[in-house]
Design an enzyme around this catalytic site. Structure first.
Site, PDB file in Angstrom:
ATOM      1  N   GLY B  40       0.805  -1.194   0.174  1.00  0.00           N
ATOM      2  CA  GLY B  40      -0.012  -0.122  -0.087  1.00  0.00           C
ATOM      3  C   GLY B  40       0.750   1.418  -0.021  1.00  0.00           C
ATOM      4  CG  ASN B 132       8.410  -7.473   8.597  1.00  0.00           C
ATOM      5  OD1 ASN B 132       9.549  -7.878   8.992  1.00  0.00           O
ATOM      6  ND2 ASN B 132       8.147  -7.529   7.106  1.00  0.00           N
ATOM      7  CB  CYS B 190      -1.922  -3.719   6.764  1.00  0.00           C
ATOM      8  SG  CYS B 190      -1.650  -2.068   7.010  1.00  0.00           S
ATOM      9  CB  CYS B 249      22.911   5.525  16.055  1.00  0.00           C
ATOM     10  SG  CYS B 249      21.654   5.888  17.339  1.00  0.00           S
TER      11      CYS B 249
HETATM   12 ZN    ZN Z   1      19.714   4.713  17.405  1.00  0.00          ZN
END
Ligand code: ZN
Lengths: 83, 254
Positions: B40, B132, B190, B249
């Site tokens: 979609g 997902n 969905c 990160c």
């Molecule tokens: Zn991060």
């Protein structure tokens, strides 16, 4: 006061919930507020405890243990993962 | 590669704009964009990027068209049922714009696919249109490591979400900072909860304009989260913060 916002479909579970609550020591974090809401509103408590529910305070996404201050806007956002 | 006569006609509405013009159109023409997921969200993203003249669009999705997709996945037709989505999408996009390159990757996304159209080259941007969390996290990790701009969206029911990261410029704050790597899938997606078609159009359009901003150099909202509630017609924009314990990160080498 803490102003509560239940975004999207969470709003459907929070129709009868007072959207502003008194700021007090035992409601010091979003987690406290969630647990307090869950006592009176079982379905809402369940929806807020789903994985990936986000919380924001004054338009900043925060952790569940973020310290709340008087006049904060606390928003709960349901998970959105489909595509 | 510079613009030919046909391009000047086709992209005239870009060329008329001072802040796109010939220079901007060349940037779009030279871009190589990967769209992961042709559902979609991926359908409107692919349509708009192909129409805009993004020079190379690679389409990644292992699925085949199903009748239940047709309510919202606007690239496909009833007679496509049973066919590979990426193959149908390539046909439609080429009919729209034969001057661009479209490659199909009819398998689950993996690091090889994300690492670039060739061994020596990275994608200019990657668009996360998956459904997902595992795929979203893999895409985030690879984009972060390889400094590729990531434009991620999601939708369910009446609601949509958009968040984008310019990892070329920013090394803190990624998708995993917002949604924990280890968190589980919520009950609804969905396929088991339903979704309103135009919500995907709204979010997919927003994704494609964010890709264009990223390619043209107008993007400044690294890690800003946008939410749309189509039922109530509301938007919410929030800033996210980097998580110092983020496994992607977080400070490992600092
Ligand atoms: Zn991060």
């Amino acid at each position: 006061m803490i102003n509560l916002l239940f975004f999207g479909r969470l709003g459907d579970c929070a129709l009868d919930v007072d959207k502003s609550i008194f700021y007090q020591d035992d409601l010091a974090t979003p987690l406290d507020v969630r647990d307090w809401l869950a006592k009176a509103h079982g379905d809402l408590g369940k929806a807020l405890s789903e994985p990936q529910v986000l919380v924001s305070v004054n338009k900043r996404v925060v952790k569940w243990d973020h310290p709340l201050a008087d006049n904060d806007e606390l928003a709960f956002l349901p998970p959105v993962t489909g595509g | 590669m510079s613009l030919n006569d046909d391009d000047f006609m086709r992209y005239s509405r870009h060329l008329l704009m001072d802040d796109i013009g010939e220079v901007g159109q060349e940037k779009l023409t030279q871009a190589k964009v990967l769209i992961v997921g042709l559902g979609g969200l991926g359908c409107p993203v692919a349509l708009y990027l192909a129409a805009a003249g993004v020079g190379q669009i690679d389409l990644c999705d292992p699925d085949r068209v199903d009748k239940t997709n047709l309510q919202r996945q606007v690239l496909y037709r009833t007679e496509d049922c049973g066919e590979l989505k990426v193959a149908c999408a390539k046909d439609r996009l080429h009919a729209l714009n034969s001057g661009i390159t479209i490659n199909v990757l009819a398998r689950e996304v993996d690091v090889d696919i994300l690492s670039g159209p060739s061994l020596t080259e990275a994608y200019t941007a990657i668009v996360d249109c998956t459904d997902n969390l595992a795929a979203r996290q893999l895409i985030n990790k690879t984009c972060y490591e390889q400094r590729i701009p990531l434009i991620s969206a999601a939708a369910v029911g009446w609601e949509g979400q958009l968040v984008a990261f310019d990892f070329r410029r920013y090394r803190q704050l990624c998708f995993s900072c917002i949604i924990d790597y280890k968190s589980t899938e919520p009950m609804m997606n969905c396929s088991n909860f339903g979704v309103v078609g135009p919500v995907l159009g709204v979010m997919g359009s927003l994704q494609s304009i964010t890709v264009m901003r990223m390619l043209l150099g107008f993007f400044e909202q690294h890690g800003e989260l946008q939410r749309y509630d189509g039922k109530r017609g509301q938007w919410l924009t929030m800033q996210c913060a980097s998580d110092t314990s983020c496994s992607i990160c977080g400070p490992t080498d600092r």
